[in-house]
Design an enzyme around this catalytic site. Structure first.
Site, mmCIF file in Angstrom:
data_model
loop_
_atom_site.group_PDB
_atom_site.id
_atom_site.type_symbol
_atom_site.label_atom_id
_atom_site.label_comp_id
_atom_site.label_asym_id
_atom_site.label_seq_id
_atom_site.Cartn_x
_atom_site.Cartn_y
_atom_site.Cartn_z
ATOM 1 N N LYS A 228 0.890 -1.180 0.000
ATOM 2 C CA LYS A 228 0.000 0.000 0.000
ATOM 3 C C LYS A 228 0.918 1.216 0.000
ATOM 4 O O LYS A 228 1.438 1.619 1.043
ATOM 5 C CB LYS A 228 -0.860 -0.016 1.264
ATOM 6 N N SER B 118 4.350 8.018 10.112
ATOM 7 C CA SER B 118 4.408 8.900 11.282
ATOM 8 C C SER B 118 4.000 8.135 12.547
ATOM 9 O O SER B 118 3.308 7.110 12.477
ATOM 10 C CB SER B 118 3.480 10.092 11.058
ATOM 11 N N CYS C 68 13.562 10.311 7.452
ATOM 12 C CA CYS C 68 13.418 9.956 8.864
ATOM 13 C C CYS C 68 14.771 9.936 9.559
ATOM 14 O O CYS C 68 14.859 9.933 10.772
ATOM 15 C CB CYS C 68 12.747 8.610 9.017
ATOM 16 N N GLU D 268 8.457 16.792 15.126
ATOM 17 C CA GLU D 268 9.122 16.382 13.881
ATOM 18 C C GLU D 268 8.754 17.408 12.804
ATOM 19 O O GLU D 268 7.592 17.494 12.405
ATOM 20 C CB GLU D 268 8.662 14.991 13.457
#
Ligand code: NAD
Length: 497
Positions: free
Chosen positions: A173, A226, A281, A382
């Protein structure tokens, strides 16, 4: 308008979509394609196909599986240009960074080419009279991979080569903003000789994810995205009996000690903070400057950062592209405004950058903030944009306290010339991936990748040896052959010696 379909059973698949999602080019702000949103029936179909294909795939000998992985590795190399162009068009990163992403992703294919070694079991003989034991690892079945937008090819490649080489079928996905690399990957697997139905792509938004998490035909889920979504995936997936690894967000810190080579550190910090517009990340958004080096370091980073050429990713010499969306740009600008109002000094300001001819693109220039208070959201959230936040500490002890108070623990680094301090840091720091004078300490694919705390939920890190364990179930087989010598059955639990 181009339509992006799913891929099921070795072919493009339309199914019965519940809607269409616009796919934007972030450098122009134009919608360039529409992605089909899968219905529950579409997912059911993909799972049924994958389950059937997996039964046969698991019986394919290792030599043949490895052969397909070698072919796939070569095909990804041969089609790097096409893959990279699709990444630039949908994500916005510059072309050489997209090529770099493919190289890092291919490392997992390299690892999967040696999966026969990684799948070796153990054997002990005569554990009791005439009794042997051996272990083996078998595939979990059907694995779903749910991916983020920021590495459209590499993050899926952290998953599918290992899942498939160990005998599973895979349903990918992709993130809705960046789906095309997944479909190109599907076509390459077909060319490599992977049987139809072993690799599938089913697209959609959060509703597709919700169906995946509850689907009884899916055995394991690898998620990267996330932290709030990682919690949903972990909680719902486990409740529905699935094995789950959920890699979340990050806010990586580097400590810079006064003895560090500040010129060396500044160049590396600039590249790590602003590469891919900070949308990694393992980007380095925070520096903890110790003993007064903050302002000097900020000026040195600024000297590097203001040389970075920002623009559309296919243009010659461009080193940094736009951020992913207008909403992301607005959020990042708001965080910088807020930090300024709290007294941070804006050493380099990228807020007002406009790229001629791309006025509707989501561009921001590199921004360096010094003396940022720890209460500022730009420090503790973040940011996922081209912003470097420098905070100050009086001592190493204070600096490590700041680093370890972060809710995240993906990567962390130290810049120093003192081996003893570096060693102490590697033991003290609460993070899964640690760098010594290396600002982006991403492990190669024959090691595993993963953070601590809110950066990874679940037990297993991704790819490498932990990936093999995640995608397989262990089995221990204890056997005796009565024809060799017969012993009487015993009611006792004691082993015969
Ligand atoms: P995201 O969490 O918004 O989306 C990830 C996936 O989850 C997508 O496929 C999306 O369709 C789906 N999703 C989004 N909201 C959902 C919801 N409410 N319920 C169910 N599914 C949902 O992440 P993103 O913005 O695409 O990617 C950026 C994030 O990914 C950053 O936080 C970044 O740190 C993280 N990331 C982490 C790693 C790592 O290794 N730890 C690697 C790459 C990216």
């Amino acid at each position: 308008m181009k339509t992006i379909e799913h891929w099921v059973d070795g072919a493009f698949y339309t199914g019965s979509p519940t809607g269409r999602i616009g796919v934007e080019n972030p450098a122009t702000g134009e919608i360039e394609a529409e992605l089909l949103q899968a219905s529950a029936a579409d997912l059911d179909h993909a799972v049924e196909v994958a389950r059937r294909a997996q039964q046969e795939w698991a019986k394919v000998p290792l030599a043949k599986r490895v052969d397909i992985m070698f072919k796939m590795r070569q095909l990804v190399l041969d089609h790097s240009d096409e893959l990279a162009r699709s990444i630039v068009a949908e994500h916005g990163k510059n072309y050489s960074d997209a090529i770099g992403e493919l190289q890092r992703g291919r490392e997992t294919l390299d690892f999967a080419c040696g999966i026969n070694a990684a799948l070796k079991g153990e054997h002990s003989f005569d554990i009791s009279r005439g009794v042997d034991i051996h272990t083996l690892r078998q595939p979990v079945g059907v694995v779903a991979g749910i991916c983020p937008f920021n590495f459209p090819a590499m993050v899926p490649m952290w998953m599918h080569p290992v899942a498939i080489a160990t005998g599973n079928a895979f349903i990918l996905k992709p993130a809705s903003p960046t789906p095309t690399a997944s479909l190109l990957t599907a076509e390459l697997y077909k060319q490599a000789g992977l049987p139809d139905g072993v690799f599938n792509v089913v697209s959609g938004d959060r509703t597709t994810v919700e169906k995946i998490l509850e689907h009884p035909g899916i055995d394991a889920i690898s998620f990267v995205g996330s932290t709030p979504v990682a919690h949903i995936v972990q909680n719902v997936g486990v409740t529905h009996g699935k094995r789950v690894q959920a890699l979340g967000g990050a806010n990586n810190h580097a400590i810079v000690l006064p003895d560090a080579d500040l010129d060396f550190a500044a160049g590396h910090i600039s590249a790590a903070a602003f590469g891919a517009a900070g949308e990694r990340c393992m980007a380095l958004p925070v520096v903890v400057a110790v003993g007064g080096v903050g302002p000097i370091l900020a000026e040195k980073v600024k000297a590097h950062a203001e040389q970075i050429k920002v623009g559309p990713g296919m243009e010659d010499g461009v080193q940094m592209g736009p951020v992913i969306s207008a909403a992301a740009k607005k959020r990042i600008v708001g965080l910088i405004d807020d930090a300024e109002s709290r007294g941070a000094s804006v050493v380099l300001d990228g807020r007002s950058l406009v790229i001629e001819g791309h006025e509707n693109g989501h561009f921001l220039g590199p921004t360096v903030l010094d003396g940022v208070p720890l209460e500022a959201p730009v420090y503790y959230e973040e940011v996922f944009g081209p912003v470097l936040t420098i905070v100050h500490a009086d001592s190493y002890a204070q600096a490590i306290e700041i680093v370890n108070a972060s809710e995240f623990g993906n990567g962390a680094a130290i810049f120093t010339n003192d081996g003893g301090m570096a060693r102490r840091f590697t033991l003290d720091v609460e993070a899964g991936m640690v760098g010594v004078n290396v600002p982006i300490p991403t492990p190669v694919a024959y090691y595993s990748f993963g953070g601590w705390k809110e950066s990874l939920l679940g037990d297993h890190h991704i790819h490498g040896p932990e990936g093999v364990r995640f995608y397989t179930r262990g089995k221990a087989i204890t056997s005796r052959w009565p024809s060799e010598r017969t012993y009487a059955a015993t009611m006792s639990f004691q082993r015969e010696d």
